[in-house]
Motif scaffolding. Structure first.
Motif, PDB file in Angstrom:
ATOM      1  N   GLN A   1       0.830  -1.200   0.000  1.00  0.00           N
ATOM      2  CA  GLN A   1       0.000   0.000   0.000  1.00  0.00           C
ATOM      3  C   GLN A   1       0.865   1.251   0.000  1.00  0.00           C
ATOM      4  O   GLN A   1       1.960   1.259   0.559  1.00  0.00           O
ATOM      5  N   TYR A   2       0.340   2.304  -0.606  1.00  0.00           N
ATOM      6  CA  TYR A   2       1.038   3.590  -0.656  1.00  0.00           C
ATOM      7  C   TYR A   2       0.111   4.683  -0.143  1.00  0.00           C
ATOM      8  O   TYR A   2      -1.088   4.693  -0.464  1.00  0.00           O
ATOM      9  N   HIS A   3       0.660   5.594   0.647  1.00  0.00           N
ATOM     10  CA  HIS A   3      -0.126   6.736   1.131  1.00  0.00           C
ATOM     11  C   HIS A   3       0.781   7.955   1.195  1.00  0.00           C
ATOM     12  O   HIS A   3       1.975   7.843   1.487  1.00  0.00           O
ATOM     13  N   VAL A   4       0.215   9.125   0.913  1.00  0.00           N
ATOM     14  CA  VAL A   4       0.968  10.375   0.991  1.00  0.00           C
ATOM     15  C   VAL A   4       0.101  11.432   1.657  1.00  0.00           C
ATOM     16  O   VAL A   4      -1.108  11.506   1.423  1.00  0.00           O
ATOM     17  N   VAL A   5       0.716  12.233   2.514  1.00  0.00           N
ATOM     18  CA  VAL A   5       0.043  13.331   3.210  1.00  0.00           C
ATOM     19  C   VAL A   5       0.863  14.586   3.006  1.00  0.00           C
ATOM     20  O   VAL A   5       2.083  14.575   3.201  1.00  0.00           O
ATOM     21  N   MET A   6       0.219  15.683   2.596  1.00  0.00           N
ATOM     22  CA  MET A   6       0.925  16.952   2.421  1.00  0.00           C
ATOM     23  C   MET A   6       0.167  18.045   3.153  1.00  0.00           C
ATOM     24  O   MET A   6      -1.058  18.064   3.178  1.00  0.00           O
ATOM     25  N   ARG A   7       0.917  18.941   3.772  1.00  0.00           N
ATOM     26  CA  ARG A   7       0.334  20.068   4.480  1.00  0.00           C
ATOM     27  C   ARG A   7       1.143  21.327   4.167  1.00  0.00           C
ATOM     28  O   ARG A   7       2.372  21.309   4.172  1.00  0.00           O
ATOM     29  N   ASP A   8       0.424  22.404   3.926  1.00  0.00           N
ATOM     30  CA  ASP A   8       1.030  23.693   3.602  1.00  0.00           C
ATOM     31  C   ASP A   8       0.974  24.590   4.829  1.00  0.00           C
ATOM     32  O   ASP A   8      -0.116  24.934   5.300  1.00  0.00           O
ATOM     33  N   ASN A   9       2.144  24.948   5.376  1.00  0.00           N
ATOM     34  CA  ASN A   9       2.218  25.825   6.543  1.00  0.00           C
ATOM     35  C   ASN A   9       1.331  25.365   7.691  1.00  0.00           C
ATOM     36  O   ASN A   9       0.561  26.165   8.240  1.00  0.00           O
ATOM     37  N   PRO A  10       1.366  24.106   8.092  1.00  0.00           N
ATOM     38  CA  PRO A  10       0.503  23.672   9.197  1.00  0.00           C
ATOM     39  C   PRO A  10       0.922  24.349  10.496  1.00  0.00           C
ATOM     40  O   PRO A  10       2.109  24.547  10.750  1.00  0.00           O
ATOM     41  N   PRO A  11      -0.043  24.729  11.327  1.00  0.00           N
ATOM     42  CA  PRO A  11       0.283  25.462  12.557  1.00  0.00           C
ATOM     43  C   PRO A  11       0.918  24.601  13.635  1.00  0.00           C
ATOM     44  O   PRO A  11       1.532  25.113  14.556  1.00  0.00           O
ATOM     45  N   GLY A  12       0.763  23.295  13.561  1.00  0.00           N
ATOM     46  CA  GLY A  12       1.304  22.405  14.586  1.00  0.00           C
ATOM     47  C   GLY A  12       0.472  21.138  14.637  1.00  0.00           C
ATOM     48  O   GLY A  12      -0.349  20.875  13.768  1.00  0.00           O
ATOM     49  N   GLY A  13       0.716  20.328  15.661  1.00  0.00           N
ATOM     50  CA  GLY A  13      -0.048  19.107  15.813  1.00  0.00           C
ATOM     51  C   GLY A  13       0.803  17.867  15.617  1.00  0.00           C
ATOM     52  O   GLY A  13       2.021  17.935  15.397  1.00  0.00           O
ATOM     53  N   ASN A  14       0.164  16.710  15.682  1.00  0.00           N
ATOM     54  CA  ASN A  14       0.892  15.441  15.639  1.00  0.00           C
ATOM     55  C   ASN A  14       1.596  15.202  14.312  1.00  0.00           C
ATOM     56  O   ASN A  14       2.679  14.612  14.279  1.00  0.00           O
ATOM     57  N   PHE A  15       0.987  15.657  13.205  1.00  0.00           N
ATOM     58  CA  PHE A  15       1.647  15.461  11.908  1.00  0.00           C
ATOM     59  C   PHE A  15       2.930  16.279  11.827  1.00  0.00           C
ATOM     60  O   PHE A  15       3.954  15.800  11.324  1.00  0.00           O
ATOM     61  N   VAL A  16       2.893  17.495  12.314  1.00  0.00           N
ATOM     62  CA  VAL A  16       4.102  18.336  12.321  1.00  0.00           C
ATOM     63  C   VAL A  16       5.160  17.719  13.235  1.00  0.00           C
ATOM     64  O   VAL A  16       6.355  17.739  12.921  1.00  0.00           O
ATOM     65  N   ASP A  17       4.727  17.168  14.364  1.00  0.00           N
ATOM     66  CA  ASP A  17       5.675  16.498  15.261  1.00  0.00           C
ATOM     67  C   ASP A  17       6.341  15.315  14.563  1.00  0.00           C
ATOM     68  O   ASP A  17       7.531  15.055  14.765  1.00  0.00           O
ATOM     69  N   LEU A  18       5.574  14.585  13.757  1.00  0.00           N
ATOM     70  CA  LEU A  18       6.137  13.472  12.981  1.00  0.00           C
ATOM     71  C   LEU A  18       7.205  13.978  12.020  1.00  0.00           C
ATOM     72  O   LEU A  18       8.311  13.412  11.948  1.00  0.00           O
ATOM     73  N   CYS A  19       6.890  15.029  11.286  1.00  0.00           N
ATOM     74  CA  CYS A  19       7.851  15.591  10.332  1.00  0.00           C
ATOM     75  C   CYS A  19       9.114  16.067  11.041  1.00  0.00           C
ATOM     76  O   CYS A  19      10.235  15.838  10.564  1.00  0.00           O
ATOM     77  N   GLN A  20       8.937  16.700  12.175  1.00  0.00           N
ATOM     78  CA  GLN A  20      10.084  17.190  12.944  1.00  0.00           C
ATOM     79  C   GLN A  20      10.961  16.036  13.404  1.00  0.00           C
ATOM     80  O   GLN A  20      12.203  16.102  13.310  1.00  0.00           O
ATOM     81  N   ALA A  21      10.340  14.962  13.881  1.00  0.00           N
ATOM     82  CA  ALA A  21      11.119  13.809  14.342  1.00  0.00           C
ATOM     83  C   ALA A  21      11.913  13.198  13.204  1.00  0.00           C
ATOM     84  O   ALA A  21      13.094  12.851  13.364  1.00  0.00           O
ATOM     85  N   MET A  22      11.304  13.062  12.029  1.00  0.00           N
ATOM     86  CA  MET A  22      11.996  12.491  10.876  1.00  0.00           C
ATOM     87  C   MET A  22      13.144  13.381  10.434  1.00  0.00           C
ATOM     88  O   MET A  22      14.238  12.899  10.128  1.00  0.00           O
ATOM     89  N   LEU A  23      12.909  14.682  10.421  1.00  0.00           N
ATOM     90  CA  LEU A  23      13.944  15.626   9.988  1.00  0.00           C
ATOM     91  C   LEU A  23      15.117  15.653  10.955  1.00  0.00           C
ATOM     92  O   LEU A  23      16.282  15.595  10.543  1.00  0.00           O
ATOM     93  N   PHE A  24      14.842  15.722  12.244  1.00  0.00           N
ATOM     94  CA  PHE A  24      15.912  15.837  13.231  1.00  0.00           C
ATOM     95  C   PHE A  24      16.753  14.567  13.319  1.00  0.00           C
ATOM     96  O   PHE A  24      17.936  14.621  13.643  1.00  0.00           O
ATOM     97  N   MET A  25      16.164  13.408  13.032  1.00  0.00           N
ATOM     98  CA  MET A  25      16.936  12.176  13.082  1.00  0.00           C
ATOM     99  C   MET A  25      17.919  12.078  11.914  1.00  0.00           C
ATOM    100  O   MET A  25      18.834  11.260  11.937  1.00  0.00           O
ATOM    101  N   SER A  26      17.764  12.933  10.912  1.00  0.00           N
ATOM    102  CA  SER A  26      18.616  12.877   9.724  1.00  0.00           C
ATOM    103  C   SER A  26      20.048  13.311   9.987  1.00  0.00           C
ATOM    104  O   SER A  26      20.933  13.059   9.187  1.00  0.00           O
ATOM    105  N   GLN A  27      20.287  14.019  11.088  1.00  0.00           N
ATOM    106  CA  GLN A  27      21.595  14.582  11.431  1.00  0.00           C
ATOM    107  C   GLN A  27      21.978  15.778  10.558  1.00  0.00           C
ATOM    108  O   GLN A  27      23.085  16.294  10.659  1.00  0.00           O
ATOM    109  N   ILE A  28      21.101  16.210   9.676  1.00  0.00           N
ATOM    110  CA  ILE A  28      21.355  17.444   8.920  1.00  0.00           C
ATOM    111  C   ILE A  28      21.032  18.613   9.841  1.00  0.00           C
ATOM    112  O   ILE A  28      19.968  18.658  10.458  1.00  0.00           O
ATOM    113  N   ASP A  29      21.933  19.567   9.921  1.00  0.00           N
ATOM    114  CA  ASP A  29      21.829  20.648  10.897  1.00  0.00           C
ATOM    115  C   ASP A  29      20.842  21.716  10.413  1.00  0.00           C
ATOM    116  O   ASP A  29      21.237  22.708   9.799  1.00  0.00           O
TER     117      ASP A  29
END
Length: 242
Positions: free
Chosen positions: A205-233
């Motif tokens: 199965q494939y799924h995609v979720v996109m949000r434009d300038n979301p104010p916050g919430g669990n989806f933004v927290d997910l994106c933040q966790a994925m980004l920060f684990m990348s080690q890119i500063d």
């Protein structure tokens, strides 16, 4: 932590961090006054920058609050994938929707961050018989938002505890239940900012979720966790867009 692709040994920095109130509340105003409108967009008709077109298309999407029907969902998925196809080939990233159709055993999640005035970043998590790996790529764009070159790339072998942290965030955000595009006003509604795209593949199965300038919430927290684990500063930059 062992690295792959002949990269030097490295340790994952502490996974994620809660949004820092001082950073979030002191968001920079350096982009103030640069929100796009139709008159400004008309100036760029000749070059048609990808992100400008992206902002216009998102701002014109229906915000009626209706439940997505199958036709709308398919249209939104195609639109989200069209955005990825502007950058993923230059990032040497696979198309996950095609992967889902070819490999039912694949389990992959990817976050594509598209900030208006900075380099796009892709962070992909792969769980397979070979192990659990993270692949992160930062892409340089020119003034017309066209890909130039990869400026940073990381490949990291993760531990099960890191994978669990991501899957816990996916469950908390109810990723597989979210509509591809929110049918209600969210964030800036077409102003300059950032676009967040998360794709997932499991059991064919494939799924995609996109949000434009979301104010916050669990989806933004997910994106933040994925980004920060990348080690890119990019922590400071992330909070500027938050």
């Amino acid at each position: 932590m062992p690295m792959v692709n002949q990269m030097a040994p490295s340790r994952l920095s502490q996974w994620g961090c809660p949004p820092c109130e001082s950073q979030a509340s002191q968001r920079t105003n350096k982009h103030a006054g640069r929100s796009l409108n139709r008159r400004a967009i008309a100036k760029f008709k000749g070059s048609t920058p990808a992100l400008i077109g992206l902002v216009v298309l998102l701002s014109n999407l229906n915000h009626s609050g209706r439940t997505q029907g199958p036709a709308e969902a398919l249209k939104d998925i195609r639109f989200a994938n069209s955005l990825g196809r502007k950058y993923l080939p230059a990032m040497k990233e696979p198309f996950l929707q095609e992967l889902a159709g070819k490999d039912r055993a694949a389990t992959v999640y990817r976050f594509l961050w598209l900030p208006s005035f900075h380099d796009p970043i892709s962070v992909r998590f792969v769980n397979s018989d070979r192990g659990i790996f993270l692949y992160a790529t930062r892409l340089k764009l020119d003034r017309e938002y066209r890909p130039v070159r990869i400026v940073e790339r990381r490949s990291v072998e993760l531990k099960p505890v890191h994978w669990k942290r991501i899957t816990d965030q996916l469950k908390k955000a109810r990723f597989w239940d979210l509509p591809t595009h929110a049918r209600h006003p969210f964030g800036g509604g077409g102003e300059d900012g950032h676009l967040l795209i998360v794709e997932g593949v499991r059991d064919g199965q494939y799924h995609v979720v996109m949000r434009d300038n979301p104010p916050g919430g669990n989806f933004v927290d997910l994106c933040q966790a994925m980004l920060f684990m990348s080690q890119i500063d990019v922590r400071k930059l992330w909070f500027e867009y938050r």
